[in-house]
Design a protein around this motif. Structure first.
Motif, short mmCIF file in Angstrom:
data_model
loop_
_atom_site.label_atom_id
_atom_site.label_comp_id
_atom_site.label_asym_id
_atom_site.label_seq_id
_atom_site.Cartn_x
_atom_site.Cartn_y
_atom_site.Cartn_z
N LEU A 31 -9.50 8.02 -29.09
CA LEU A 31 -8.52 6.94 -29.08
C LEU A 31 -8.50 6.22 -30.42
O LEU A 31 -9.54 6.00 -31.04
N GLU A 32 -7.31 5.86 -30.86
CA GLU A 32 -7.14 5.09 -32.08
C GLU A 32 -6.52 3.75 -31.71
O GLU A 32 -5.67 3.68 -30.83
N VAL A 33 -6.98 2.68 -32.37
CA VAL A 33 -6.43 1.36 -32.14
C VAL A 33 -5.74 0.88 -33.42
O VAL A 33 -6.09 1.31 -34.51
N SER A 50 -4.99 1.00 -38.81
CA SER A 50 -5.47 1.76 -37.65
C SER A 50 -6.91 2.18 -37.87
O SER A 50 -7.35 2.36 -39.01
N ALA A 76 -3.37 -0.12 -28.43
CA ALA A 76 -3.81 1.27 -28.30
C ALA A 76 -2.80 1.97 -27.39
O ALA A 76 -2.33 1.38 -26.42
N TYR A 78 -2.13 5.17 -24.89
CA TYR A 78 -2.77 6.23 -24.12
C TYR A 78 -1.79 6.71 -23.06
O TYR A 78 -1.18 5.90 -22.35
#
Length: 85
Positions: A31-33, A50, A76, A78
């Protein structure tokens, strides 16, 4: 000529942790925020960066330009759903 100095920009570190509130759920390891900063007066986005989360869901953004007239939040995405702080 007289010496001049350039004021140092104030920077901060923004940290946090992504959690999954669903019982038995997990946080995807890839996951990338994204950190967003908006000017309070104009609501124009003035900063965006990011970062990937670590194995425990933690993230950090270093050397983020700080101004007390900014609003910061993290998002984020998803499964095609955007989540925000």
């Amino acid at each position: 000529p007289p010496a001049t100095t350039t004021p140092q920009a104030n920077t901060i570190t923004v940290t946090g942790q992504v959690t999954n509130g669903t019982q038995g759920g997990h946080v995807p390891h890839d996951l990338e925020v994204t950190l967003h900063a908006y000017d309070k007066g104009s609501m124009q986005e003035v900063y965006k960066a990011s970062a990937a989360i670590d194995a425990d869901g933690n993230f950090a953004f270093h050397n983020v330009p700080y101004d007390p007239q900014r609003i910061f939040f993290v998002t984020a995405e998803y499964a095609n759903v955007l989540y925000g702080s």
